[in-house]
Design an enzyme around this catalytic site. Structure first.
Site, PDB file in Angstrom:
ATOM      1  NE  ARG A 191      15.522  20.984  15.496  1.00  0.00           N
ATOM      2  CZ  ARG A 191      15.410  22.289  15.678  1.00  0.00           C
ATOM      3  NH1 ARG A 191      16.353  23.104  15.240  1.00  0.00           N
ATOM      4  NH2 ARG A 191      14.358  22.796  16.277  1.00  0.00           N
ATOM      5  CG  HIS A 244       4.707  22.857  26.190  1.00  0.00           C
ATOM      6  ND1 HIS A 244       5.651  23.847  25.978  1.00  0.00           N
ATOM      7  CD2 HIS A 244       5.200  21.746  25.603  1.00  0.00           C
ATOM      8  CE1 HIS A 244       6.668  23.356  25.299  1.00  0.00           C
ATOM      9  NE2 HIS A 244       6.426  22.085  25.047  1.00  0.00           N
ATOM     10  CB  THR A 260      13.167  20.602  25.507  1.00  0.00           C
ATOM     11  OG1 THR A 260      13.539  21.950  25.225  1.00  0.00           O
ATOM     12  CG2 THR A 260      12.639  20.527  26.930  1.00  0.00           C
ATOM     13  N   GLY A 261      13.127  17.714  24.665  1.00  0.00           N
ATOM     14  CA  GLY A 261      12.730  16.321  24.795  1.00  0.00           C
ATOM     15  C   GLY A 261      12.110  16.023  26.147  1.00  0.00           C
ATOM     16  CD  GLU A 286       8.287  17.222  21.999  1.00  0.00           C
ATOM     17  OE1 GLU A 286       7.741  16.301  21.335  1.00  0.00           O
ATOM     18  OE2 GLU A 286       8.144  18.422  21.734  1.00  0.00           O
ATOM     19  NE  ARG A 316       8.580  20.753  27.265  1.00  0.00           N
ATOM     20  CZ  ARG A 316       9.329  19.696  27.512  1.00  0.00           C
ATOM     21  NH1 ARG A 316       9.799  19.501  28.743  1.00  0.00           N
ATOM     22  NH2 ARG A 316       9.616  18.819  26.569  1.00  0.00           N
ATOM     23  CE  LYS A 363      15.747  23.212  19.711  1.00  0.00           C
ATOM     24  NZ  LYS A 363      14.368  23.724  19.582  1.00  0.00           N
ATOM     25  CG  HIS A 420       5.151  17.736  25.315  1.00  0.00           C
ATOM     26  ND1 HIS A 420       5.935  18.577  26.064  1.00  0.00           N
ATOM     27  CD2 HIS A 420       4.525  16.910  26.205  1.00  0.00           C
ATOM     28  CE1 HIS A 420       5.806  18.277  27.346  1.00  0.00           C
ATOM     29  NE2 HIS A 420       4.955  17.263  27.455  1.00  0.00           N
ATOM     30  CG  ASN A 443       7.897  16.210  17.887  1.00  0.00           C
ATOM     31  OD1 ASN A 443       7.708  16.247  16.675  1.00  0.00           O
ATOM     32  ND2 ASN A 443       8.909  16.835  18.461  1.00  0.00           N
ATOM     33  CD  GLU A 496       9.379  31.543  25.002  1.00  0.00           C
ATOM     34  OE1 GLU A 496       9.797  32.005  23.942  1.00  0.00           O
ATOM     35  OE2 GLU A 496       9.309  32.197  26.076  1.00  0.00           O
TER      36      GLU A 496
END
Length: 248
Positions: free
Chosen positions: A113, A8, A20-21, A86, A59, A97, A181, A183, A10
């Site tokens: 992270r 996605h 965000t997750g 994500e 997103r 963060k 996403h 991840n 930004e």
């Protein structure tokens, strides 16, 4: 066989440097432009698709919508699955963060992270951020919904879904596009490339630049390449690589 994946654009929380997750935040204005331009790059390169997949998070959904709009393929079938969400950042979701690093220390935040198999602090059941209480997940078995995830957990939910749902489509000759996403796409890329847990931690996928993966008949990965302006791609890859180094 080919598969196209795109992260996605930004998001508003990417811009604000927040974890965000599974938080369902939308694209920033820059993210919307990135997504549409990713679709234009695919159109200019002559790509077309038969079926698309995305996550439950807006997103990624809106990124896919913008890509399809640029392709003039808004009518294509789209299937959504929570398994492409994500990685779940647990109790870190919504936190800044930099402020989190000040509170817990840089080393601890880097472990949360960047490690492959260490989860961040979990949400408490009933927390307002808990997906168990959200309508989007009302048909997902409660035991499948996480309170926090590491990358290893993300691989464990994404890869079986891909093998069960997407592989048969590709083997049947369908041209597949996945918008998801950082991840969840890294989880797929890890399996495609046969990377080790240490190796996948060095991989960062830039926002909204389509990646084309080509496989042989036995589903061995032959090649992977980004689509778009080479100078722009190189700049974004360098930028995301530098961000990754800063996170370690």
């Amino acid at each position: 066989m080919q598969l196209v994946i795109v992260r996605h654009g930004e998001s508003e929380w990417n811009k604000e440097n927040l974890f965000t997750g599974w938080a369902d935040v939308d694209l920033s204005e820059l993210g919307k432009d990135e997504a549409y331009n990713g679709g234009r790059a695919l159109k200019d390169a002559g790509y077309d698709f038969d079926i698309c997949y995305t996550s439950y998070l807006k997103r990624a959904i809106h990124t896919l919508n913008l890509v399809l709009d640029a392709l003039d393929r808004d009518w294509l079938p789209v299937e959504k699955t929570w398994r492409l969400n994500e990685r779940h950042y647990g109790a870190l979701q919504g936190l800044n963060k930099a402020e989190t690093a000040e509170k817990y220390g840089d080393d601890q935040v880097k472990i949360w992270r960047r490690s492959y198999d260490v989860r961040p602090p979990a949400l408490e059941p009933g927390d307002e951020r808990d997906a168990h209480t959200q309508p989007a997940y009302r048909d997902v078995p409660a035991e499948d919904i996480p309170y926090a995830e590491c990358l290893e957990d993300t691989v464990a939910r994404v890869w079986p879904w891909f093998q069960e749902v997407v592989e048969p489509q590709m083997k049947a000759g369908k041209r597949v596009l996945i918008a998801a996403h950082g991840n969840s796409l890294r989880a797929l890329y890890m399996k495609f490339k046969g990377l080790t847990p240490a190796e996948i931690l060095e991989v960062n996928i830039p926002t909204a630049i389509p990646m084309v993966l080509t496989f042989d008949k036995d589903f061995n990965l032959i090649s992977d390449e980004y689509v778009g302006d080479p100078d722009m791609i190189a700049a974004k890859i360098d930028a995301v690589a530098n961000q990754g180094k800063a996170k370690k």
